[in-house]
Every structure is written in structure tokens, then in C-alpha cells.
Design an enzyme around this catalytic site. Structure first.
Site, mmCIF file in Angstrom:
data_model
loop_
_atom_site.group_PDB
_atom_site.id
_atom_site.type_symbol
_atom_site.label_atom_id
_atom_site.label_comp_id
_atom_site.label_asym_id
_atom_site.label_seq_id
_atom_site.Cartn_x
_atom_site.Cartn_y
_atom_site.Cartn_z
ATOM 1 N N SER A 89 0.617 -1.334 0.008
ATOM 2 C CA SER A 89 -0.008 -0.140 0.084
ATOM 3 C C SER A 89 0.809 1.205 0.023
ATOM 4 O O SER A 89 0.306 2.435 -0.006
ATOM 5 C CB SER A 89 -1.113 0.000 1.014
ATOM 6 O OG SER A 89 -1.725 -1.049 0.911
ATOM 7 N N THR A 90 2.221 1.398 0.253
ATOM 8 C CA THR A 90 2.863 2.364 0.098
ATOM 9 C C THR A 90 2.747 3.165 -1.332
ATOM 10 O O THR A 90 2.909 4.565 -1.243
ATOM 11 C CB THR A 90 4.283 2.242 0.340
ATOM 12 O OG1 THR A 90 4.633 0.911 -0.500
ATOM 13 C CG2 THR A 90 4.785 1.787 1.670
#
Length: 693
Positions: free
Chosen positions: A391-392
């Protein structure tokens, strides 16, 4: 009147006398030149024809490497050495010199091959070797049915083990020295011994140079590393005098005036900046006769030491980050499900200049000697290895959604899972309700990103129905947008062998949804650092670099030489988004770390430096060193990542953390967050300590 006439009559006489004298001298000079040309002309011509000019280049010490605070990182340590220069000596002369030198030094013999021993035995015993050829074979040779090479091979094959064992330890030492003599090229110094030369050996050889033609006592050098193994994999290596020029780059270096036995950078920083670090070699012109004997030597160019590099790296910070990773990796290994956990990476960057402040990587390997687990430097992995990061990347997804018109500020989606026909349901880690893009970043909603991707692809979604995209270029659209942040493309780091990452090949719609949550393509820690820097600095993708300055080598008594070149910040591109859009992503990143409910809040709450960032967890398949144990289906593992910058307004540092294969199963050890918090704390502590009063 008569007196006046008499006085005038002397002037022409004196002038005539002067002219006569000049004429006489010129006549003598002309006669002399004619005599020299006629009588000695042929001799001078022969002298001229028998001379040959040969220019030889001699190496100089390599440049030093400093960190950003001008602390020495890599230096040269001088060491005593004994060299040999072949000035046209015969084999017999070199063997004689080798024998004399063997009486004065101890030379290792472990590198001598069997073939070299056979050749040496034949040189030492020519009559015995000739006796191994039969009369019939001699007759065939006389009739040109056998060649010199054929006879030589026959002699070699017929030398017995007993005969070879006649070579004494002293013979082998002579051979080892002669072997080094023979490796060198004419007029190019070759190191005979540069390891373990004792003071006694150096002195006694120096005293006997007259009886050792071609031999010199000199000074060689080794690279020394003030910080031990810190950043060692990135600093690179230099060939030793035995290796010389790498075989795969031989022609390249020879064309640029290198000698075959020159020491050159063979990896990473030493190789990338070889032209700078190598320096300008001194040039000596040897004038030889036709026999190859040196009759005159002249220095053409004095040469200069290699230039020095000043890195952007803060070695105190680098050492501290290394220690943090080591401690947290060992701590993580105590958690269940960490059988594959063996590495972690951190990159710290100035988001405004691209200065890489620290690039740390550590890897757990099995020590070959003890069989126990040991930690080694793997800073190289920060840009040469790539992983699914999770998710970064969602900040890039939101901004891509804005740019394509898929979403606009304050667009809301319900977080209910996405079900495509014949595929498992795709959802967030929990149902997060109805949310906008800022809250989606804060709580890390997968579904919000899925909905955005569907709109980018111009797809129509219905629960448990097939999903198709009208925009057939959706993958390219998203990947090109991600690349503008530095994801999935080369960052431009000034080091060789940077990897861009793996791009999934399938174009099935479900994989587009994986792409926007960081679970399809792979990225490096350096790419993540560039990406989060782009968000932190207002949309400028800065080229990362670890060399900050190039300086002339320092004069005696000086710590640093004059500045030759300063590496200025380079903007590779801008991400072409509205400032309002970027601010909303920045707000979402701030809430991740500073607001209850943010995925990193528990670890960063109370941080005095106001961090912003994004966490990431990616389900991936293990592809590490133990993969062969599992056949074609390696087990699923979880990669952990974190991107951050601080302060959230006017940031001074950007950070990326990747912990591949952090765990398998359900026990999340949060190694990414533990490492990230400690690293940022340490950065600001060091920054405060280094600040002027």
C-alpha cells in the site's frame, strides 16, 4: 688638411679587417660542418637508426573517498613492494636474476601450476630433456614431419614424477619469482612481491639492486576502509596487481592508455568513478638501441594522484541505521513465521536535492566457517533488488486518479469488497465504511484504490460479474504515471546495475486492481525513496546521487584539495498535478502517522518531528535463497514497507523501508514500523547534535 685626411684613412682599413675576420670564421664553420657531415654523417645516421623511443605510463595512487562531513571513508595504505621491469632481458638473464633474488626474499610457491613446473624442469635440465627424444623422432624432425612444438610436447609428456620431484624448495622459489618476471610486459613494472615484504627483505634487496637488473624496491598500496564493512557493498572493489585489467573490459582500458597490470575499480562506486579516482599516470620515455637496451630515460609527464570523491552519505547516520536494521532483524527472527526473514533495506534522502544520506541493507547468511547465521552488508540491495511493496504506492494511485479524471477531490466510495466472476473477493483488511481519498490513505483502503482503477480503465463493475475495460491502455496509463514518481523505472542513481523491477505480464482486469495497491509490479527501496520525495517536495522527481563533490587531491599537509566539480540537484521531471491534489495526498499521509486510526499512528504518535507517510503490506510468493526447497510453488509470504518524510511541512528528509518476506502466517512483527520509527528518531537526534550552537 693633411691630418684630417690621415685620420679618415684608418676607418676603411678597420672595417675591411672586421669583414675579413667574419668571413674567415664563417669559412671555418662551413668547413667544419662539411667535415662532420662527410666524415661522421654515416655514423650519426646509424646512431639515429638504432634508437627507439618507448613511452611507459606508471600508475599513481587512487583518490580518496570522504563522506558529506569530510570524514575519510576510503583511503590508500602504503606497503613495501618489490617489482621487476623487463628491459629486454633474455630468459637466461631473468632466471639468473630470479635465483639471486630468491636468496634475499621468501616467495610463496602455492600459485605455481603443474605445467609451469614441467617447463621449469626442462629449462633447468636441457640435456636430459633432449635425451627424451628418440633417434627416429629426430629423423622425422629433420624431414620436417615433426615440428618444434611437437618435440616440446613429447618432452613434457615424458617427464616423470620422480624427475619433477627433483625440484627443491629453492628451485620452486626461483620459479615463483621467474613466473612473476615473465608475466610482465616490456618496460612495464610487474609486482614480484607486495604482500608481507619484511623490513629486512626490503633493505637487503635495496642494497643489492646492482646485482638484480630490472628489480626495484617500491611502494604499492591497498584500499583501507575507515568504517569497516559499513556501506562496503556499495563502495566496491579494486583489482589487485595480479588481476590487473578485467578481461571483459581489456580493450576498453587499453585504448585509454592503461597498462595490462593496472589496478582498476571492478565494481560499484570504484568502477563507476574509475576515470576520476584513477588519476593521471606519470609518463617516462625510454630510449633504447636496436637490441632493446635502455640507453637513456626521460620523464615526459610527472602525473598526479587520483581525484577525491565526497559522498552525500553521512557515515555516522549510515552506521546508526545499519545498527538499527541489524537489531530489528534479529528481533524479528524471534517471532513465529519468520523462517524466510533474512534482509531489510532503508534509504534516507534529502527530498529537495536528491542527496542520499544513508542507504542501508543487511542480510542474514550462513557463515561458511562456523555454519552459524551471520549478518552481512547488503546496501547494494537498496537499488539492485525489487519487491512487491503493497500500500505504500497508494499516494501515486490517488494522484493518477486525479490526473485521469477518474476521481476528484473528496470523491467517496463504499469500502465493500469487489467480487469479479470466478475470482476470490478482493477487499480491504476490514470493512472501513464510506470514505474519501484522504481517509482511504489514512486507513489504507484497498477497495477505494480498486474503484479508482476501474474508473481509469473505464470499466463497469457489477458484483460477481465479469469485469472488462474499455480503456485497453489502462496498465500503461497507470505504469507511466507511477514512473513519473520513480516507481518501476530507473531512478538515475549514480551507481551501476540499478534494477527497474518486474512488471506483471497478464492484462486480466483483476491484475490492474493488484497493480494500484502495490501487489503486482515490484519496486526497490531507492524507487520508494524517490517516490515519497516527489510527494514531499511538491511534485519534483529528484535524481538521487551519492557523490556530492569531486575534488583535486590534497597537497601535503592539507585535508582537502580544491573543489573541481559540485554535483548540483537534478530534476528529472515534474508529476504534473495540481497543488491542491498534492496537498490532499500530503494530508492523507500526515493522518497515517499522526491521527488515531492511521495505520502507523501507534508507532509514530508523539513523534516531535511531525512525520507523514504510508505503510505497506504485500502478499507475495517467496523467491529467496530457500526457494529450491519448495519446488515450483514457493509459499506465500508478506512483504512489509514504509515510506515517510518529516516534518510534514517543509520536510528535510524522506525515508523508505522494505522488509521482504517479513513473515508467513498471521503474526505481523511490524518490523517496517519499528525500523522506521527508530531511524527517523536517530536522524533527528544526529541532526540536532550536528547543528551549530
Amino acid at each position: 688638411m693633411e691630418k684630417q685626411k690621415k685620420k679618415k684613412s684608418h676607418f676603411p682599413f678597420r672595417l675591411n679587417l672586421l669583414f675579413f675576420g667574419v668571413f674567415f670564421l664563417f669559412s671555418v664553420l662551413i668547413l667544419r660542418l662539411g667535415f662532420v657531415q662527410i666524415v661522421y654523417g654515416e655514423n650519426f645516421k646509424r646512431d639515429l637508426e638504432r634508437k627507439e623511443d618507448i613511452t611507459v605510463s606508471n600508475p599513481v595512487p587512487r583518490g580518496k573517498i570522504f563522506d558529506r562531513d569530510y570524514q575519510v571513508v576510503v583511503d590508500n595504505v602504503p606497503k613495501s613492494a618489490i617489482s621487476f621491469t623487463n628491459e629486454g632481458f633474455s630468459q637466461t638473464d631473468m632466471l639468473k636474476t630470479a635465483a639471486n633474488l630468491a636468496k634475499l626474499i621468501e616467495q610463496k610457491t602455492d600459485m605455481i601450476s603443474e605445467r609451469e613446473k614441467l617447463d621449469f624442469w626442462m629449462m633447468k635440465n636441457p640435456e636430459q630433456a633432449d635425451a627424451k627424444i628418440s633417434e627416429q623422432e629426430k629423423a622425422l624432425y629433420a624431414n620436417k614431419k615433426l615440428t618444434d612444438q611437437d618435440l616440446y610436447k613429447l618432452k613434457l609428456a615424458r617427464i616423470t614424477t620422480e624427475e619433477l620431484n627433483q625440484l627443491t624448495p629453492n628451485d620452486l622459489e626461483i620459479l615463483a619469482i621467474y613466473r612473476q618476471f615473465s608475466k610482465g610486459y616490456k618496460f612495464i613494472p610487474e609486482m614480484v612481491k607486495n604482500e608481507g615484504v619484511t623490513e629486512k627483505e626490503y633493505a637487503v634487496v635495496s642494497e643489492n639492486l646492482q646485482s638484480l637488473p630490472g628489480v626495484e624496491t617500491t611502494t604499492d598500496w591497498d584500499r583501507s576502509y575507515a568504517y569497516g564493512n559499513t556501506l562496503r557493498s556499495v563502495l566496491g572493489n579494486v583489482t589487485n596487481s595480479g588481476e590487473g585489467l578485467p578481461a571483459d573490459q581489456l580493450e576498453h582500458f587499453l585504448a585509454r592508455g592503461y597498462n595490462r597490470n593496472d589496478r582498476v575499480g571492478k565494481s560499484q562506486l570504484e568502477m563507476q568513478y574509475e576515470d576520476v579516482l584513477h588519476g593521471t599516470k606519470s609518463k617516462v620515455k625510454n630510449i633504447t638501441d636496436k637490441a632493446g637496451n635502455v640507453i637513456e630515460t626521460e620523464t615526459v609527464l610527472a602525473g598526479s594522484k587520483g581525484k577525491d570523491l565526497v559522498l552525500s552519505i553521512d557515515m555516522d547516520l549510515q552506521s546508526a541505521v545499519d545498527k538499527i536494521i541489524e537489531e530489528e532483524l534479529w528481533a524479528a527472527k524471534r517471532w513465529p513465521g519468520t523462517r524466510f526473514t533474512d534482509r531489510a533495506y532503508v534509504v534516507l534522502m534529502d527530498p529537495h536535492t536528491g542527496d542520499v544520506l544513508a542507504m542501508s541493507g543487511k542480510k542474514i547468511v550462513k557463515d561458511r566457517k562456523t555454519g552459524r547465521a551471520a549478518m552481512i552488508d547488503d546496501a547494494l540491495g537498496t537499488f539492485t533488488t525489487t519487491y512487491s511493496v503493497g500500500s505504500t504506492v497508494k499516494g501515486a494511485t490517488i494522484l493518477t486518479g486525479y490526473k485521469t479524471g477518474a476521481i476528484s477531490p473528496n470523491t467517496y466510495f463504499d469500502d465493500a469488497g469487489i467480487k469479479i466472476k470466478d475470482t476470490p473477493i478482493k477487499k480491504s483488511y476490514a470493512y472501513l465504511g464510506r470514505l474519501n481519498e484522504i481517509t482511504a490513505l489514512k486507513k489504507s483502503s484497498n477497495v477505494y484504490m480498486f474503484r479508482t482503477a476501474i474508473r481509469i480503465g473505464k470499466g463497469h463493475y457489477e458484483y460477481d460479474k465479469p469485469l472488462n475495460f474499455l480503456n485497453k491502455q489502462a496498465f500503461e496509463t497507470i505504469r507511466n504515471s507511477f514512473a513519473s514518481f520513480g516507481l518501476g523505472t530507473r531512478t538515475g542513481i549514480d551507481l551501476p546495475n540499478e534494477q527497474t523491477g518486474f512488471k506483471g505480464q497478464s492484462r486480466l482486469p483483476g491484475y490492474l486492481l493488484d497493480l494500484v495497491i502495490g501487489q503486482y509490479d515490484t519496486y526497490s527501496a531507492m524507487q520508494l525513496a524517490q517516490y515519497v520525495s516527489t510527494i514531499a517536495n511538491g511534485g519534483y522527481r529528484m535524481q538521487p546521487h551519492i557523490v556530492k563533490e569531486i575534488r583535486e587531491s590534497a597537497s601535503d599537509g592539507e585535508a582537502l584539495g580544491p573543489m573541481l566539480k559540485e554535483i548540483n540537484p537534478t530534476v528529472l521531471n515534474t508529476i504534473d498535478v495540481k497543488k491542491e491534489w498534492l496537498r490532499r495526498v500530503q494530508v492523507g499521509f500526515k493522518k497515517v502517522m499522526q491521527e488515531p486510526g492511521g495505520t502507523a499512528y501507534k508507532f509514530f504518535k508523539g513523534a516531535p518531528y511531525s512525520p507523514a507517510g504510508k505503510t505497506g503490506t504485500a502478499e507475495a510468493f517467496y523467491d529467496g535463497p530457500l526457494r529450491s526447497h519448495f519446488g515450483k510453488e514457493p509459499p506465500p509470504v508478506m512483504n512489509l514497507s514504509l515510506v515517510s518524510y518529516a516534518p510534514s511541512t517543509h520536510p528535510v528528509v524522506a525515508m523508505a523501508v522494505i522488509v521482504p518476506w517479513a513473515y508467513d502466517g498471521k503474526d505481523d512483527n511490524r518490523a517496517n514500523l519499528k525500523i522506521g520509527r527508530r531511524v527517523l528518531d536517530t536522524y533527528f537526534q544526529i541532526r540536532k547534535a550536528q547543528a551549530p550552537d
